[in-house]
Write a protein that holds these residues in place. Structure first.
Motif, mmCIF file in Angstrom:
data_model
loop_
_atom_site.group_PDB
_atom_site.id
_atom_site.type_symbol
_atom_site.label_atom_id
_atom_site.label_comp_id
_atom_site.label_asym_id
_atom_site.label_seq_id
_atom_site.Cartn_x
_atom_site.Cartn_y
_atom_site.Cartn_z
ATOM 1 N N ALA A 116 39.581 47.372 40.487
ATOM 2 C CA ALA A 116 38.767 46.188 40.201
ATOM 3 C C ALA A 116 39.643 45.008 39.799
ATOM 4 C CB ALA A 116 37.777 46.501 39.090
ATOM 5 N N PHE A 117 40.810 45.323 39.227
ATOM 6 C CA PHE A 117 41.689 44.266 38.703
ATOM 7 C C PHE A 117 42.732 43.905 39.753
ATOM 8 C CE2 PHE A 117 40.112 46.327 34.851
ATOM 9 C CZ PHE A 117 39.732 45.238 34.097
ATOM 10 N N SER A 118 42.363 43.036 40.679
ATOM 11 C CA SER A 118 43.322 42.699 41.736
ATOM 12 C C SER A 118 44.416 41.784 41.203
ATOM 13 C CB SER A 118 42.599 42.051 42.904
ATOM 14 O OG SER A 118 41.963 40.863 42.483
ATOM 15 N N GLU A 119 44.129 41.080 40.100
ATOM 16 C CA GLU A 119 45.083 40.066 39.637
ATOM 17 C C GLU A 119 45.815 40.431 38.350
ATOM 18 O OE1 GLU A 119 43.132 36.333 39.244
ATOM 19 O OE2 GLU A 119 42.565 36.239 41.357
ATOM 20 N N LEU A 120 45.444 41.552 37.760
ATOM 21 C CA LEU A 120 46.010 41.867 36.445
ATOM 22 C C LEU A 120 47.390 42.493 36.594
ATOM 23 C CD1 LEU A 120 45.275 41.804 33.422
ATOM 24 C CD2 LEU A 120 44.544 44.164 33.659
ATOM 25 N N LEU B 213 33.984 46.775 31.277
ATOM 26 C CA LEU B 213 33.156 45.622 31.605
ATOM 27 C C LEU B 213 32.632 45.795 33.020
ATOM 28 C CD1 LEU B 213 35.372 42.668 32.647
ATOM 29 C CD2 LEU B 213 36.404 44.727 31.765
ATOM 30 N N PHE B 214 31.630 44.998 33.375
ATOM 31 C CA PHE B 214 31.129 45.062 34.737
ATOM 32 C C PHE B 214 32.255 44.690 35.693
ATOM 33 C CE2 PHE B 214 26.750 44.281 32.875
ATOM 34 C CZ PHE B 214 26.359 45.597 33.051
ATOM 35 N N ARG B 215 32.382 45.477 36.741
ATOM 36 C CA ARG B 215 33.497 45.350 37.678
ATOM 37 C C ARG B 215 33.631 43.936 38.248
ATOM 38 N NH1 ARG B 215 36.150 48.885 41.645
ATOM 39 N NH2 ARG B 215 36.908 47.482 43.237
ATOM 40 N N SER B 216 32.473 43.299 38.511
ATOM 41 C CA SER B 216 32.544 41.987 39.163
ATOM 42 C C SER B 216 33.126 40.912 38.248
ATOM 43 C CB SER B 216 31.161 41.574 39.667
ATOM 44 O OG SER B 216 30.227 41.665 38.630
ATOM 45 N N PHE B 217 33.230 41.215 36.945
ATOM 46 C CA PHE B 217 33.836 40.260 36.013
ATOM 47 C C PHE B 217 35.325 40.545 35.791
ATOM 48 C CE2 PHE B 217 29.362 39.889 34.809
ATOM 49 C CZ PHE B 217 29.221 38.520 34.728
ATOM 50 N N GLY C 111 30.968 50.831 38.930
ATOM 51 C CA GLY C 111 30.315 49.643 38.382
ATOM 52 C C GLY C 111 31.083 49.041 37.221
ATOM 53 N N ARG C 112 31.899 49.856 36.566
ATOM 54 C CA ARG C 112 32.650 49.377 35.411
ATOM 55 C C ARG C 112 34.137 49.379 35.720
ATOM 56 N NH1 ARG C 112 29.032 49.055 30.836
ATOM 57 N NH2 ARG C 112 27.043 49.721 31.703
ATOM 58 N N ALA C 113 34.820 48.427 35.149
ATOM 59 C CA ALA C 113 36.272 48.406 35.167
ATOM 60 C C ALA C 113 36.733 48.658 33.737
ATOM 61 C CB ALA C 113 36.765 47.050 35.652
ATOM 62 N N ASP D 42 42.297 53.148 36.206
ATOM 63 C CA ASP D 42 41.562 53.487 37.422
ATOM 64 C C ASP D 42 41.367 54.997 37.475
ATOM 65 O OD1 ASP D 42 41.180 50.930 38.462
ATOM 66 O OD2 ASP D 42 43.206 50.873 39.298
ATOM 67 N N GLY D 43 40.601 55.435 38.416
ATOM 68 C CA GLY D 43 40.433 56.875 38.620
ATOM 69 C C GLY D 43 39.614 57.556 37.549
#
Lengths: 193, 104
Positions: free
Chosen positions: A11-15, A171-175, A113-115, A29-30
Motif C-alpha cells: 500500500a505504501f508505494s512512496e514510503l 489505516l485505510f489502505r487508500s490513505f 483494506g488496511r495498511a 506487508d504480508g
C-alpha cells in the motif's frame, strides 16, 4: 491474450524505510487481518471461544493482547481486529475466525483494506506528536495500549508494542500515500543527514 | 473542548460530531396532534443559555454515540454517558412505569 499473474502490491508505494536508533520505519506487508464484531448480546460467547482457541482474554478497553499466534487489537465496544503474519502457509484469519465464531460474531477480512506501518526508536513519540492528538508519553500510554484516533486528519488505529518504544499504526489502505507523505515530513528532522 | 469518552478517555472535540438535541423525545406518530408534535420535535428549540443535553458521535474514535451535558455559555462538559446506557435506563423506567400503572 497473454496470461497475467496478479501480484500483491504494498500500500505504501512512496514510503522509504528508515533504520536508526532514533527512528526506524518499517512497512508491515504480508499480514492477515480480520475484524470481529460481536453480535448483539454475544460478546461473552465470543470471549469464551477466543479464550479456548487462542488462550487470550479479549480486551473490553483500548488494549492489545497476544496469544496463540495472533494479536488482537481493541477496535471499539465489542469489536476487535485480529492480526497475524500470513506466513509461508498463507494463513487466512477471516476463514479461521469465521468458522470459530459462526453465528455469534461478524468476521470480515481487512487484510487488503488496511495498511500497517511499524515505527520504532527513541524519537518516535516526537514524530507522532506532530499529528496524533493523543498523549503518548510513557506516563500516559504504555505497551499494549491502543488508541483509535487520527494522524494528520487521517483515521488510524495505533497500538504500542514495547517500551523502545515501538508503535504500529493501521489505516485505510487508500490513505497510505497521504499518511506516508505526512510521516516523511514529520520525521525528516530525525532522518536527514 | 475535550470530551471524556467512556471508551477512549479524554479526546479533543475534533474527533466528535454533533448530532442534535438529546433531550427531545420522539412524539407518538399515532396521536391526533402528531403533525404539530413532530414539527415541534424537529424544529422548535428554546436555545436556553446554560446546560444542554446533546447527542455526540465519536466519529474518529470508537464510534460510540454519547449523551453529553454541556454548558453552552462556557463550553464546560458536565457529563458524558453512553447513549445506549441512557436509552436503556429510559426504557427500564418506562417499563417500570407501565408495570406500576398496570399493577393493583
Amino acid at each position: 491474450m497473454a496470461d497475467q499473474a496478479l501480484a500483491a502490491q504494498s500500500a505504501f508505494s512512496e514510503l522509504k524505510p528508515v533504520q536508526s536508533a532514533a527512528l526506524s520505519i518499517e512497512v508491515r506487508d504480508g499480514l492477515t487481518i480480520a475484524s470481529i464484531a460481536a453480535g448483539k448480546g454475544k460478546a461473552a460467547d465470543v470471549r469464551a471461544v477466543m479464550q479456548k482457541a487462542f488462550g487470550i482474554d479479549l480486551p473490553d478497553r483500548p488494549l492489545r493482547v497476544e496469544g496463540g499466534g495472533i494479536s488482537v487489537i481493541w477496535h471499539g465496544p465489542d469489536q476487535w481486529l485480529a492480526i497475524a503474519p500470513r506466513g509461508a502457509g498463507d494463513r487466512d484469519l477471516e476463514s479461521e475466525l469465521a468458522a470459530l465464531l459462526d453465528g455469534i460474531a461478524a468476521v470480515t477480512d481487512q487484510s487488503d483494506g488496511r495498511a500497517v506501518v511499524r515505527l520504532s526508536g527513541s524519537c518516535v513519540r516526537d514524530v507522532l506528536a506532530k499529528g496524533v492528538p493523543v498523549d503518548l508519553h510513557a506516563s500516559a500510554f504504555a505497551s499494549n495500549g491502543v488508541a483509535i484516533t487520527h494522524a494528520s486528519h487521517i483515521g488510524i488505529v495505533l497500538w504500542q508494542i514495547d517500551e523502545t518504544p515501538t508503535f504500529e499504526i493501521a489505516l485505510f489502505r487508500s490513505f497510505a500515500d497521504s499518511f506516508a507523505h505526512w510521516l516523511a515530513h514529520a520525521s525528516v528532522e530525525f532522518t536527514a543527514g | 473542548m475535550r470530551f471524556n469518552c467512556p471508551c477512549c478517555g479524554e479526546r479533543g472535540a475534533e474527533e466528535f460530531v454533533y448530532h442534535g438535541d438529546a433531550a427531545a423525545t420522539r412524539p407518538d406518530a399515532n396521536s391526533p396532534t402528531a403533525m404539530a408534535d413532530f414539527i415541534a420535535y424537529t424544529y422548535e428549540r428554546t436555545n436556553a443559555a446554560g446546560v444542554h443535553r446533546e447527542l455526540w458521535y465519536h466519529a474518529a474514535g470508537c464510534h460510540l454515540w454519547l449523551v453529553v451535558a454541556r454548558n453552552v455559555m462556557n463550553h464546560q462538559i458536565i457529563s458524558v454517558a453512553r447513549a445506549r446506557d441512557v436509552a436503556l435506563a429510559q426504557t427500564a423506567q418506562a417499563t417500570c412505569g407501565a408495570q406500576s400503572n398496570g399493577g393493583t
